[in-house]
Design an enzyme around this catalytic site. Structure first.
Site, PDB file in Angstrom:
ATOM      1  N   GLY A  96      40.818  68.079  39.605  1.00 28.48           N
ATOM      2  CA  GLY A  96      41.312  66.742  39.940  1.00 28.48           C
ATOM      3  C   GLY A  96      42.531  66.345  39.131  1.00 28.48           C
ATOM      4  O   GLY A  96      42.961  67.063  38.213  1.00 28.48           O
ATOM      5  N   ALA A 118      33.911  62.814  39.084  1.00 33.79           N
ATOM      6  CA  ALA A 118      33.267  61.576  39.532  1.00 33.79           C
ATOM      7  C   ALA A 118      33.694  61.289  40.960  1.00 33.79           C
ATOM      8  O   ALA A 118      34.697  61.804  41.432  1.00 33.79           O
ATOM      9  CB  ALA A 118      33.682  60.398  38.643  1.00 33.79           C
ATOM     10  N   THR A 162      35.494  53.630  33.427  1.00 33.74           N
ATOM     11  CA  THR A 162      36.519  52.854  34.122  1.00 33.74           C
ATOM     12  C   THR A 162      36.587  51.406  33.660  1.00 33.74           C
ATOM     13  O   THR A 162      35.584  50.847  33.197  1.00 33.74           O
ATOM     14  CB  THR A 162      36.235  52.884  35.641  1.00 33.74           C
ATOM     15  OG1 THR A 162      37.104  51.961  36.318  1.00 33.74           O
ATOM     16  CG2 THR A 162      34.801  52.448  35.937  1.00 33.74           C
ATOM     17  N   ASP A 163      37.765  50.801  33.826  1.00 28.31           N
ATOM     18  CA  ASP A 163      37.912  49.356  33.566  1.00 28.31           C
ATOM     19  C   ASP A 163      37.132  48.523  34.593  1.00 28.31           C
ATOM     20  O   ASP A 163      36.897  47.337  34.384  1.00 28.31           O
ATOM     21  CB  ASP A 163      39.400  48.953  33.570  1.00 28.31           C
ATOM     22  CG  ASP A 163      40.119  49.271  34.872  1.00 28.31           C
ATOM     23  OD1 ASP A 163      39.616  50.096  35.668  1.00 28.31           O
ATOM     24  OD2 ASP A 163      41.203  48.694  35.113  1.00 28.31           O
ATOM     25  N   TYR A 186      31.202  51.044  42.766  1.00 28.40           N
ATOM     26  CA  TYR A 186      31.825  52.069  41.934  1.00 28.40           C
ATOM     27  C   TYR A 186      31.668  51.705  40.454  1.00 28.40           C
ATOM     28  O   TYR A 186      31.205  52.514  39.641  1.00 28.40           O
ATOM     29  CB  TYR A 186      33.314  52.220  42.291  1.00 28.40           C
ATOM     30  CG  TYR A 186      34.105  52.991  41.266  1.00 28.40           C
ATOM     31  CD1 TYR A 186      33.827  54.332  40.993  1.00 28.40           C
ATOM     32  CD2 TYR A 186      35.140  52.377  40.552  1.00 28.40           C
ATOM     33  CE1 TYR A 186      34.559  55.036  40.039  1.00 28.40           C
ATOM     34  CE2 TYR A 186      35.872  53.084  39.606  1.00 28.40           C
ATOM     35  CZ  TYR A 186      35.570  54.399  39.346  1.00 28.40           C
ATOM     36  OH  TYR A 186      36.288  55.090  38.403  1.00 28.40           O
ATOM     37  N   LYS A 246      29.439  53.752  37.569  1.00 28.08           N
ATOM     38  CA  LYS A 246      30.040  54.269  36.337  1.00 28.08           C
ATOM     39  C   LYS A 246      29.365  53.653  35.105  1.00 28.08           C
ATOM     40  O   LYS A 246      29.183  54.327  34.088  1.00 28.08           O
ATOM     41  CB  LYS A 246      31.552  54.024  36.316  1.00 28.08           C
ATOM     42  CG  LYS A 246      32.324  54.852  37.347  1.00 28.08           C
ATOM     43  CD  LYS A 246      32.179  56.364  37.147  1.00 28.08           C
ATOM     44  CE  LYS A 246      32.937  56.861  35.933  1.00 28.08           C
ATOM     45  NZ  LYS A 246      32.840  58.343  35.790  1.00 28.08           N
TER      46      LYS A 246
END
Length: 313
Positions: free
Chosen positions: A17, A74, A115-116, A138, A142
């Protein structure tokens, strides 16, 4: 001849990725013995490992005995997570927990990429100690992944990052680079979100953070827990598109800023800015200026070759 074989071993998941490739490159070029694994696009460069197959995961970790594992794999597309929640939960939560358990079994330092979007975006900037409140599935998966990692491996690190861009294989690989065609084809007007505040971050910079964090941990076992890293230029998608146009000397008058909250797709936080002072205090991190980074990432996709010749010759 004396061949210097690096003794430090790192395993990178999701190495095919956008982020995984940069992480693999960063460690490889800095005297680490790096092994990347992927699934659909793995061979011939990387090991093919299905992270949902706990036996395969056990085998590669026990065979390779990594000192560090960087878990980049992910399902990171919010709208895909909404449409395939079970598959997303398997990869983002269950597989992450299992990886953390296997890492603990061989004493490997695990860096889990988060992630934010674990934050609701109502009161930025967010410190690592602020209470998460994800708005979309999402962000929820996470956050559940973070918990699963730390439950199975108390020495692990969580690294939360925002929207990424970098050297893409296809423009669709990043929510930043995907805008390039809209910028280039100025014969039709394009609506661009001018509501959500983003902090575009170069994958090279995140890769450097992962390596520096790993190297610090090799010297200091107290390096663990949650960390934030992010670019520091605040931009909406509209502003990014204008900056891209500017970087390539392209017109931007066809780009139209839309200031309303988007009504389609998964909910997004308005401004989930991350406070990165914890890593900065450790002397970790680097930031590529957006215009320089985006130019480097996008010029191979430039349609007007005449421009390319004037710049590169």
């Amino acid at each position: 001849e004396d061949v210097d074989i690096p003794s430090r071993r790192v395993l990178i998941t999701g190495a095919t990725g956008l982020l995984g490739r940069a992480v693999f490159k960063e460690f490889s070029e800095n005297n680490w013995n790096a092994v990347g694994c992927g699934y659909r696009r793995a061979r011939p460069r990387f090991e093919q490992v299905n992270l949902l197959d706990s036996i395969a995961v056990h085998d590669i970790i026990h065979d390779f005995q990594p000192h560090v594992i960087v878990h980049c794999a992910a399902e990171r597309r919010p709208d895909v997570v909404e449409s395939r929640p079970e598959a997303a939960a398997e990869l983002n939560v269950a597989a992450s927990g299992n990886l953390a358990k296997e890492a603990a079994a061989v004493g490997a330092f695990l860096i889990y990429i988060s992630t934010d979007y674990v934050f609701d975006g109502t009161s930025p900037p967010y410190k690592e100690t602020d209470v998460p409140n994800p708005l979309n599935l999402y962000g929820k998966t996470k956050l559940e992944g973070e918990k699963a990692v730390l439950e199975n491996n108390e020495g692990a690190a969580i690294l939360r990052i925002p929207v990424l861009y970098g050297e893409v294989e296809r423009l669709e690989e990043s929510a930043v680079t995907v805008m390039f065609d809209k910028v280039q084809f100025s014969n039709k007007s394009a609506n661009m979100d001018h509501w959500q505040q983003r902090f575009p971050t170069n994958v090279k910079d995140v890769a450097t953070v992962c390596r520096e964090l790993a190297e610090k941990r090799m010297l200091d076992p107290s390096v663990k827990g949650t960390f934030h890293w992010s670019g520091n230029e605040q931009m909406t998608k509209y502003e990014m598109a204008c900056a891209i146009a500017d970087a390539f000397n392209l017109p931007s008058s066809h780009l139209r800023p839309i200031t309303d909250c988007p009504v389609v797709g998964a909910l997004r936080p308005r401004n989930a800015q991350l406070d990165c002072s914890k890593l900065e205090m450790l002397g970790i991190g680097q930031r590529t200026p957006f215009r320089a980074g985006i130019k480097e990432s996008l010029w191979p996709f430039l349609v007007d070759k005449r421009w390319r010749q004037t710049v590169f010759h």
